[in-house]
Design an enzyme around this catalytic site. Structure first.
Site, short mmCIF file in Angstrom:
data_model
loop_
_atom_site.label_atom_id
_atom_site.label_comp_id
_atom_site.label_asym_id
_atom_site.label_seq_id
_atom_site.Cartn_x
_atom_site.Cartn_y
_atom_site.Cartn_z
N CYS A 58 54.79 35.43 44.86
CA CYS A 58 55.70 34.33 44.57
C CYS A 58 55.83 33.48 45.82
O CYS A 58 55.37 33.86 46.89
CB CYS A 58 57.06 34.88 44.18
SG CYS A 58 56.95 36.17 42.94
N ARG A 95 51.20 30.01 44.32
CA ARG A 95 51.49 31.44 44.45
C ARG A 95 52.04 32.06 43.17
O ARG A 95 52.31 33.25 43.11
CB ARG A 95 52.49 31.67 45.58
CG ARG A 95 52.03 31.15 46.92
CD ARG A 95 53.11 31.31 47.94
NE ARG A 95 53.20 32.66 48.38
CZ ARG A 95 52.55 33.19 49.41
NH1 ARG A 95 51.76 32.43 50.11
NH2 ARG A 95 52.69 34.44 49.74
N TRP A 113 55.70 34.64 40.13
CA TRP A 113 54.58 35.23 39.38
C TRP A 113 55.06 36.62 38.99
O TRP A 113 55.24 37.48 39.83
CB TRP A 113 53.33 35.30 40.25
CG TRP A 113 52.10 35.71 39.50
CD1 TRP A 113 51.26 34.89 38.79
CD2 TRP A 113 51.56 37.03 39.39
NE1 TRP A 113 50.25 35.64 38.25
CE2 TRP A 113 50.42 36.95 38.60
CE3 TRP A 113 51.96 38.28 39.87
CZ2 TRP A 113 49.64 38.06 38.28
CZ3 TRP A 113 51.19 39.39 39.56
CH2 TRP A 113 50.04 39.27 38.77
N ASN A 157 59.51 37.87 47.24
CA ASN A 157 58.08 37.90 46.93
C ASN A 157 57.58 39.30 47.28
O ASN A 157 57.79 39.76 48.39
CB ASN A 157 57.36 36.84 47.79
CG ASN A 157 55.86 37.04 47.82
OD1 ASN A 157 55.27 37.52 46.85
ND2 ASN A 157 55.23 36.67 48.92
N GLY A 158 56.96 39.98 46.32
CA GLY A 158 56.44 41.32 46.61
C GLY A 158 56.90 42.32 45.57
O GLY A 158 57.33 41.93 44.47
N GLU A 160 29.81 34.14 39.22
CA GLU A 160 30.82 33.12 39.54
C GLU A 160 30.97 32.11 38.39
O GLU A 160 32.09 31.70 38.07
CB GLU A 160 30.43 32.40 40.85
CG GLU A 160 31.35 31.27 41.27
CD GLU A 160 32.80 31.68 41.57
OE1 GLU A 160 33.12 32.86 41.50
OE2 GLU A 160 33.60 30.78 41.82
N LYS A 214 34.53 31.60 36.64
CA LYS A 214 35.19 30.28 36.59
C LYS A 214 35.54 29.93 35.15
O LYS A 214 36.64 29.46 34.85
CB LYS A 214 34.28 29.18 37.15
CG LYS A 214 34.14 29.06 38.64
CD LYS A 214 35.27 28.42 39.39
CE LYS A 214 36.30 29.41 39.80
NZ LYS A 214 36.07 30.30 40.87
N GLU A 216 38.41 32.06 33.81
CA GLU A 216 39.69 31.76 34.46
C GLU A 216 40.37 30.53 33.87
O GLU A 216 41.56 30.56 33.63
CB GLU A 216 39.48 31.48 35.96
CG GLU A 216 39.29 32.69 36.83
CD GLU A 216 39.12 32.30 38.29
OE1 GLU A 216 39.85 32.85 39.12
OE2 GLU A 216 38.25 31.46 38.61
N HIS A 231 18.92 45.47 28.81
CA HIS A 231 19.69 46.71 28.85
C HIS A 231 21.08 46.53 28.24
O HIS A 231 21.99 47.28 28.58
CB HIS A 231 19.80 47.21 30.29
CG HIS A 231 18.47 47.48 30.91
ND1 HIS A 231 17.70 48.57 30.58
CD2 HIS A 231 17.74 46.75 31.80
CE1 HIS A 231 16.56 48.52 31.26
NE2 HIS A 231 16.57 47.42 32.00
N LYS A 249 47.14 31.97 42.82
CA LYS A 249 46.14 31.64 43.83
C LYS A 249 46.07 32.71 44.90
O LYS A 249 45.01 33.04 45.41
CB LYS A 249 46.53 30.30 44.46
CG LYS A 249 45.59 29.85 45.54
CD LYS A 249 44.57 28.92 44.97
CE LYS A 249 43.47 28.58 45.93
NZ LYS A 249 42.15 28.79 45.33
C1 G6P Z 1 42.92 35.18 43.13
C2 G6P Z 1 42.48 33.75 42.98
C3 G6P Z 1 40.98 33.65 43.14
C4 G6P Z 1 40.53 34.27 44.45
C5 G6P Z 1 41.04 35.69 44.61
C6 G6P Z 1 40.84 36.22 46.01
O1 G6P Z 1 42.45 35.92 42.05
O2 G6P Z 1 42.89 33.24 41.73
O3 G6P Z 1 40.57 32.29 43.11
O4 G6P Z 1 39.15 34.26 44.53
O5 G6P Z 1 42.45 35.74 44.35
O6 G6P Z 1 41.66 35.48 46.88
P1 G6P Z 1 41.37 35.25 48.40
O7 G6P Z 1 42.51 34.37 48.87
O8 G6P Z 1 41.42 36.60 49.06
O9 G6P Z 1 40.06 34.62 48.53
#
Ligand code: G6P
Length: 606
Positions: free
Chosen positions: A2, A27, A74, A98-99, A478, A482, A485, A501, A601
């Site tokens: 958060c 966050r 969050w 936060n935590g 990736e 993406k 997500e 496979h 994020k």
């Molecule tokens: C979250 C974000 C991702 C990111 C991951 C790792 O899941 O939504 O976009 O790749 O965390 O975060 P970091 O800050 O360690 O790269």
């Protein structure tokens, strides 16, 4: 996960709290709230949903306070409702957190036995209850805070207001970051430099276990033992302008377009442009290394995987890459002579941080490739390798990904030269290639219209497969990540050789299959996979380069032709099309691109 802000101000704080919460929305964003001291008493305003919902609440019922705290959430304990939104109040205490408080159930029972009732399902409310109980026993606010903190186990950053105290905000951190901001006759606390960025750039980072009390003019900081301490004040660059969307519709769109510049700045920091040599700061002796262990989460993990391909191939140096949450709990065999590298945009991801601490404890040298240079990770490791792409706001990482790859590419070249795998002439050639990457990334981004057209089709799909070989395999992962997500379409990334496979069973006319295949040493194999898929009615989106287009088997539904590049930088050049694909599919579906559901994020809880 958060975001927290606290202000002891001279003028109204309502707008400033909101401004800061908007910067912290990365966050978490499932509910938000503020509290302020009005005529000596604390009042709260909260709302489920995005910060806009809180703004509507405040428009109808403003908070006329000059001292206040704010929170964007969050959810961990308790769903995203107004009742669970922070700030939480018990008696005289109102706080944001936060935590995760691990022993909250036990503490809650204890407080209930004392006759307290709880309004929310959160773990946060017990902290307020504890502080309030300590106040009731006659302690002053700072002593009450300390006594409460001593009873908590878990990770937290908190911001606290006390009813009857109209010039006080308290904070504490353990496991989650908290900064103190120094203004002119005003003081701040916040989750990071960005949170207090519009108000001040003079900042002190609290250390593990610190707690703080701020008033108009000063911060009294104490360490975990209650000893008054000083934490260095630094001037940081968190310019307000850096986090504007400009003319773009979404941060993600802007950040995709930021990539040539972000990579250019990053590459410039890792090569000597005059000598055309890789120049990696930090004094790591790559010749002496026996192994590299990369730990990371999410997109950063995928960047790490690409690092393995690059470093092993060029430098003949073994590289293991592991998801940090697995690594930290499985008793990995860690040997001296290994360099541990954490990859992290935020530098705060709880699992990556813990994995690095484990490596540190085992006596390994630790390094971190981070975007947030003032982050916990950056401050804890032996060697910091920053990326220079600017703040990344879109939850789905884009420009941090390519900047991370830029660092790993330079590192691979440096390691290759140090280990005698390439000579000076080859190093020069590779550095020249790397310096040319930003231009080619820009050309690749120009494929936007072509990708937009593909996105219209993909948006109709229920499942999408991404296939690639060699460095295109991590990129396939990736691409799938993406898409999942931000568009909520089920997608899988596979090594193309694994097609037979399992995933080939998914191939039918309705499943688009994105094949990433520049004209490299893997091309023929990828082209065969493409034929196999097409023979089964699969709809192929072939992402290649001009040579690959010439040699591709006929029949691909769509061909997207990225610029021709040296294999060294193909991952950088091929990244934009898959990012744009996910972006335009999400836009086509009307999804919330920058703040996809359930994600955050910066994942500061495990
Ligand atoms: C979250 C974000 C991702 C990111 C991951 C790792 O899941 O939504 O976009 O790749 O965390 O975060 P970091 O800050 O360690 O790269």
């Amino acid at each position: 996960m958060c975001g927290i802000i606290g202000i002891v101000g001279r003028s109204s704080v309502q707008e400033r709290l909101i401004d800061s919460l908007k910067r912290l929305e990365y966050r978490g964003y499932d509910s938000a709230g503020v509290a302020g001291v009005v005529d000596g008493h604390v009042q709260r305003r909260r709302a489920a949903g995005k910060i806009k919902a809180l703004e509507d609440v405040l428009a109808a019922d403003p908070l006329n306070a000059t001292v206040g705290i704010g929170h964007t959430r969050w959810a961990t304990h308790g769903g995203p409702s107004t009742k669970n939104a922070h700030p939480h109040t018990q008696g005289r205490v109102t706080l944001v957190h936060n935590g995760i408080i691990e022993n909250y159930a036990e503490l809650r029972e204890m407080l209930k036995a004392d006759g307290r009732t709880f309004e929310s399902e959160t773990d946060t409310e017990v902290i307020a209850g504890l502080i309030d109980s300590e106040l009731a026993s006659g302690k002053d606010p700072v002593a009450a805070l300390k006594a409460a903190l001593d009873q908590l186990s878990g990770a937290y950053a908190i911001g606290v207001l006390i009813d009857g105290e109209d010039e006080l905000v308290m904070g504490a951190r353990k496991g989650s970051p908290l900064v103190v901001g120094y203004g002119e006759g005003e003081m701040f606390i916040g989750s990071d430099a960005l949170a207090v960025g519009p108000f001040t750039n003079r900042i002190a980072y609290l250390e593990e276990g610190d707690y703080v009390a701020i008033d108009h003019d000063k911060a009294r900081i104490f360490d975990a033992n209650g000893k008054p301490v000083k934490r260095e004040m630094r001037t940081v660059a968190a310019s307000a302008a850096l986090v504007e969307k400009g003319n773009y519709r979404h941060f993600m769109e802007k950040e995709i377009h930021d990539q040539p510049e972000g990579c250019q700045r990053t590459i410039a920091a890792y090569v000597d442009t005059l000598a055309e040599r890789a120049a990696i700061p930090g004094g790591v002796d790559f010749a002496a290394l026996e192994r590299i262990q990369i730990v990371a989460c999410g997109t950063s993990y995928i960047a790490g995987l690409l690092g393995k391909y690059l470093i092993e191939q060029l430098a003949d140096l073994p590289v293991d890459v592991e998801i940090a949450s697995e690594f930290r709990y499985r008793d990995p065999a860690l040997k001296p002579g290994t360099l541990a590298i954490g990859m992290s945009q935020s530098g705060e991801t709880a699992d990556t941080l813990a994995a690095l601490r484990l490596c540190e404890a085992k006596g390994m040298t630790t390094a971190a490739v981070v975007n947030a240079q003032e982050s916990t990770m950056a401050r804890e490791v032996d060697v910091v390798w920053p990326i220079h792409c600017g703040p990344e706001i879109g939850v789905a990482s884009t420009k941090a990904f390519t900047a991370q790859i830029s660092v790993l590419t330079a590192l691979a070249v440096a390691a290759a030269r140090a280990r005698g795998q390439i000579d000076a002439a080859e190093e020069q050639r590779l550095v020249r290639v790397l310096l040319g990457a930003p231009r080619l990334i820009a050309e690749s981004i120009n494929l936007e219209d072509a990708v937009k057209a593909v996105a219209v089709e993909i948006a109709k799909a229920r499942d999408v497969l991404f296939l690639g070989r060699g460095p295109m395999y991590p990129l396939a992962l990736e691409g799938a990540l993406k898409l999942k997500e931000i568009s909520y379409i089920h997608a899988e990334g596979y090594a193309a050789g694994e097609l037979k496979h399992g995933p080939i069973a998914l191939v039918d006319e309705k499943t688009p299959i994105v094949i990433l295949a520049p004209f490299d040493s893997y091309f023929e194999k990828s082209a065969s996979n493409m034929s196999e898929v097409m023979a089964r009615g699969g709809q192929v989106v072939f992402i290649t380069d001009p040579e690959g287009q010439q040699h591709a088997p006929a029949g691909a539904r769509v061909v997207v032709t990225a610029p021709q590049s040296d294999p060294l930088i193909a991952p950088l050049v091929m990244a934009a099309p898959i990012q744009l694909l996910a972006y335009y599919v999400a836009v086509q579906k009307g999804a919330d691109v920058d703040q996809p559901r359930n994600l955050a994020k910066s994942v500061t809880v495990e």
